[in-house]
Design an enzyme around this catalytic site. Structure first.
Site, PDB file in Angstrom:
ATOM      1  N   LYS A  66       2.148   5.743   6.037  1.00  0.00           N
ATOM      2  CA  LYS A  66       1.853   6.211   4.675  1.00  0.00           C
ATOM      3  C   LYS A  66       1.532   7.700   4.762  1.00  0.00           C
ATOM      4  O   LYS A  66       0.794   8.131   5.655  1.00  0.00           O
ATOM      5  CB  LYS A  66       0.673   5.421   4.089  1.00  0.00           C
ATOM      6  CG  LYS A  66       0.424   5.699   2.608  1.00  0.00           C
ATOM      7  CD  LYS A  66      -0.711   4.836   2.035  1.00  0.00           C
ATOM      8  CE  LYS A  66      -0.918   5.083   0.550  1.00  0.00           C
ATOM      9  NZ  LYS A  66      -2.038   4.310  -0.024  1.00  0.00           N
ATOM     10  N   SER A 141      -0.857   1.929  -4.459  1.00  0.00           N
ATOM     11  CA  SER A 141      -0.230   3.199  -4.183  1.00  0.00           C
ATOM     12  C   SER A 141       0.667   3.234  -2.939  1.00  0.00           C
ATOM     13  O   SER A 141       1.515   4.120  -2.837  1.00  0.00           O
ATOM     14  CB  SER A 141      -1.308   4.268  -4.020  1.00  0.00           C
ATOM     15  OG  SER A 141      -2.089   4.031  -2.871  1.00  0.00           O
ATOM     16  N   SER A 165      -4.326  -0.938  -3.227  1.00  0.00           N
ATOM     17  CA  SER A 165      -3.145  -0.145  -2.867  1.00  0.00           C
ATOM     18  C   SER A 165      -2.328  -0.687  -1.698  1.00  0.00           C
ATOM     19  O   SER A 165      -1.214  -0.229  -1.470  1.00  0.00           O
ATOM     20  CB  SER A 165      -3.552   1.293  -2.541  1.00  0.00           C
ATOM     21  OG  SER A 165      -3.788   1.999  -3.730  1.00  0.00           O
TER      22      SER A 165
END
Lengths: 489, 95
Positions: A66, A141, A165
Site C-alpha cells: 500500500k 481505502s 480500510s
C-alpha cells in the site's frame, strides 16, 4: 503461498506478477511498478538458492505495498499530491520484516489519499476498479491492495485499517483481510492517519497465509512505542493473558495495565465447540438482503458443525460511527498539520511569503476529503465545541468498549457483515460524504475498541459480486481468530 | 448548528487552507451534513462515563535520553526539500 525453490525461480515468480500487473493496468491498481528493484532482488534470492544457502519463509514471493508504507523503492505518495516526489530515506519496520524473509515488492498500491475514504475514489491518481466489475469501486481505502490479491497478481498485499480500510475492500473483492489488535504490528514508517486507531494488516487468499504474515510481522519495536509484546508467536499462552506484560522482552519499561487485556477462551482445536455471537441490532433493512442471507447461511453451517450461535444486543454500536467521525478527524487534523511543503513533498511555487506558501501548498496538495476531515477535526477540537463533540465522543468510546467486553463474556467470536452494501458504482457516493461514511458503520466500532477483525469471503451475490463477513474477537485473540476462520470456509 | 460561510473560512484559516469561494460554498454544505450526523451523539447518555483516549494496554513508555544512530542522516533529509543552501532549507520571506 508459492515460494521460490530449485525448480521455480524467484525471477519467474516476479516476472509473472509484473506481467499480470501490466495486463490489468486499466484497473489502476498500482501507483508505481518496481520492475528493476524487484528483478534485482529476485536474482539475489535465486543465487542463494543455487548455492544451497538458507532463504526466508517468503523467498521470492511477490507482494503489493500500500502506497502509505515508507521505503526507498519508488516515491511514497499516500496517493496524495502533497507527497508527490517524496522518496523515503527510511524503511517501515513491517516492510523490513517482510523483505528479510525474502518477500519482493512489485508495486505500490493505490489508496484514497492519506487513507481517507471507503472507495479509493479519493486518490489523486484516480480510482481503482473492482476486481469483479470494472464499473464498480474497489472499496477503500486499501483498494489497490485488495484488487491486486483478488486478480491473483500477487500472493499478498499490505494494508492499513483505521476504520475498515482493509476489511471493506477485502469484502468487496472476495479475499481475506485482517485488522489485528491495536499495537500488534509496528507502525514505524507508515503514514499516520489517526494514531489511536491506525493498524497495519494484510490481504491474502487463505487464513494460513494470514497466519504466516502475522507471525513474521508481529511484535515490539523500539521505534514504535505503541507496540505490544509479541503475544502472537507466544505459544506458552503467557502472551495472550494478563500475565503477558511481565514476560515481554525488555524493550520498554514502566508498563502499566490501564486496560486489562481480554483473552479469548476460544476453542484450541477446530473440533471443539465455539460460541459465535451475532448482533441483532445489525439485522435490519439497512443491510443488503443478500449479505444478511450469507450471514444466515454461515450461521447454519456453523451450527451443523456443532458450534453455538448466541444472539447479542449491542444498542450503543450504532453511535460508533458518529464517535469515529469526531475522534478520527481530530487526530487527522493533528497528524496532517505536518504537511507544509517545507521539508519534503510538493511545494506550491505561487507564494510570495511563508504564510501563503503554507496555505497554497495545503490547498493545492490535499484532496477535498482530506480538507473535510482536517476542518471537522479542527471544529470538534475548537474551544466551545470540545466538550460537546470530542469529549462526548471519547465517552461514547468507553461505552462501546464496555459493550464488547460484555459481549465477549457470552461468546468467543462475533460474526457480522463487513459493510451494509456490496461494491457500489464508481461515482455513486462521491458527492455525498455522509453516505460514504455510512459504508463504515459496521467496521469502525472495532477500531474504537482496538479489537481484531478478519474479513472472510462468503460467496457471491446474484450479480456475481463478492460477499464478505467479518469475524471479530477480543483483544489479543488474533491467532485463534485466524485459526477459526478455517471453520468458515 | 447552522454552518455559515464565515465559519468555513475560520476553520480554513485554522487548517491553513486558502479556499476559493466555490470551495467554501461546497464545504459549507458538506460540513453541515457531517456535523448534523455526528450530533446524533447527543442522544447518548454519557453521565458518569469516563472518556477513553487510547486503547493501548500500557502507558508511560520510557527510554534513556540519548541520541542513537538514525536510519536517515542530515544529507538524506535535506535532499528531500525543494530549495536548500548551505545545509539550510530556503523558504520565501517570513514577514
Amino acid at each position: 503461498m508459492k515460494t521460490a525453490n530449485k525448480t521455480v525461480s524467484a525471477e519467474r515468480l516476479v516476472k509473472d506478477a509484473l506481467e499480470k500487473a501490466k495486463f490489468f493496468a486499466d484497473y489502476h491498481i498500482f501507483n508505481f511498478l518496481n520492475e528493476e528493484g524487484a528483478l534485482k532482488k529476485a536474482r539475489e534470492i535465486d543465487a542463494k538458492i543455487k548455492k544451497g544457502e538458507k532463504v526466508g519463509r517468503l523467498a521470492g514471493v511477490p507482494y503489493a505495498l500500500k502506497d502509505n508504507f515508507l521505503s526507498p523503492e519508488g516515491e511514497t505518495t499516500a496517493s496524495a499530491h502533497i507527497l508527490q516526489g517524496f522518496k523515503s530515506p527510511i524503511t517501515a519496520t513491517a516492510v523490513a520484516k517482510l523483505e528479510a524473509e525474502g518477500a519482493i515488492m512489485i508495486g505500490r498500491a493505490n489508496l484514497d489519499a492519506f487513507a481517507h475514504g471507503s472507495s479509493t475514489e479519493n486518490s489523486y491518481f484516480g480510482p481503482t476498479s473492482n476486481a469483479f466489475d470494472k464499473t464498480r469501486v474497489a472499496g477503500g481505502s486499501s483498494g489497490g491492495s485488495a484488487v491486486a490479491v483478488a486478480l491473483d497478481i500477487v500472493e499478498f498485499a499490505t494494508g492499513t485499517d483505521t476504520g475498515g480500510s482493509i476489511r471493506q475492500p477485502a469484502s468487496f473483492n472476495g479475499v481475506y483481510g485482517f485488522k489485528p489488535t491495536f499495537g500488534t504490528i509496528s507502525r514505524y514508517g507508515v503514514v499516520a492517519m489517526a494514531s489511536s486507531t491506525d493498524c497495519i494488516g494484510f490481504f491474502t487468499k487463505t487464513p494460513e497465509d494470514m497466519d504466516l504474515l502475522m507471525s513474521i510481522t508481529s511484535g515490539q519495536d523500539s521505534k514504535d512505542l505503541t507496540t505490544l509484546p509479541d503475544y502472537y508467536n507466544d505459544n506458552t499462552g503467557a502472551g495472550s493473558g494478563d500475565s503477558g506484560a511481565s514476560s515481554l522482552a525488555p524493550v520498554v519499561t514502566g508498563l502499566a495495565s490501564s486496560i486489562a487485556p481480554v483473552v479469548a477462551n476460544a476453542p484450541k482445536s477446530p473440533d471443539s465447540c465455539a460460541r459465535i455471537g451475532i448482533i441483532k441490532d445489525f439485522d435490519n433493512d439497512s443491510v443488503n438482503p443478500e449479505i444478511r442471507q450469507a450471514l444466515k447461511k454461515k450461521c447454519d453451517d456453523l451450527k451443523k458443525k456443532g458450534h453455538k450461535i448466541v444472539e447479542l444486543s449491542m444498542p450503543n454500536l450504532k453511535y460508533a460511527l458518529a464517535a469515529y467521525y469526531i475522534i478520527v478527524p481530530a487526530e487527522v487534523a493533528s497528524n496532517l498539520s505536518r504537511y507544509d511543503g517545507i521539508r519534503y513533498g510538493f511545494r506550491s511555487d505561487k507564494s510570495k511569503d511563508l504564510d501563503a506558501l503554507y496555505n497554497n501548498t495545503r490547498n493545492e496538495g490535499f484532496m477535498p476529503e482530506n480538507k473535510r476531515r482536517i476542518m471537522i477535526g479542527n471544529f470538534v477540537l475548537s474551544s466551545g465545541f470540545y466538550d460537546a463533540y470530542f469529549l462526548k465522543a471519547a465517552k461514547a468510546r468507553t461505552l462501546i468498549i464496555k459493550e464488547y467486553e460484555a459481549a465477549f463474556k457470552k461468546c468467543d467470536f462475533i460474526l457480522t457483515p463487513v459493510s451494509p452494501n456490496l461494491a457500489f458504482k464508481i461515482g455513486e457516493k462521491v458527492d455525498d460524504p455522509v453516505s460514504m461514511y455510512l459504508e463504515d458503520v459496521m467496521s469502525v466500532p472495532l477500531n474504537l475498541a482496538g479489537i481484531p477483525g478478519l474479513t472472510v469471503p462468503a460467496g457471491k451475490s446474484k450479480e456475481g459480486l463478492p460477499v464478505g463477513l467479518q469475524l471479530i474477537g477480543p483483544r489479543r485473540s488474533d491467532k485463534s481468530l485466524i485459526e477459526f476462520a478455517k471453520e468458515l470456509r | 448548528m447552522d454552518v455559515k460561510c464565515e465559519d468555513v473560512r475560520h476553520l480554513a484559516s485554522l487548517s491553513d487552507f486558502s479556499l476559493s469561494d466555490q470551495e467554501t460554498e461546497s464545504l459549507k454544505k458538506d460540513l453541515q451534513g457531517i456535523i448534523k450526523y455526528i450530533s446524533q451523539l447527543d442522544e447518548l447518555d454519557t453521565k458518569d462515563v469516563e472518556p477513553t483516549y487510547q486503547v493501548f494496554e500500557m502507558e508511560n513508555v520510557w527510554r534513556d535520553d540519548e541520541i542513537l544512530p538514525q536510519e536517515a542522516n542530515r544529507e538524506a533529509l535535506l535532499a528531500l526539500t525543494k530549495e536548500e543552501e548551505n545545509h539550510q532549507i530556503k523558504v520565501p520571506k517570513v514577514l
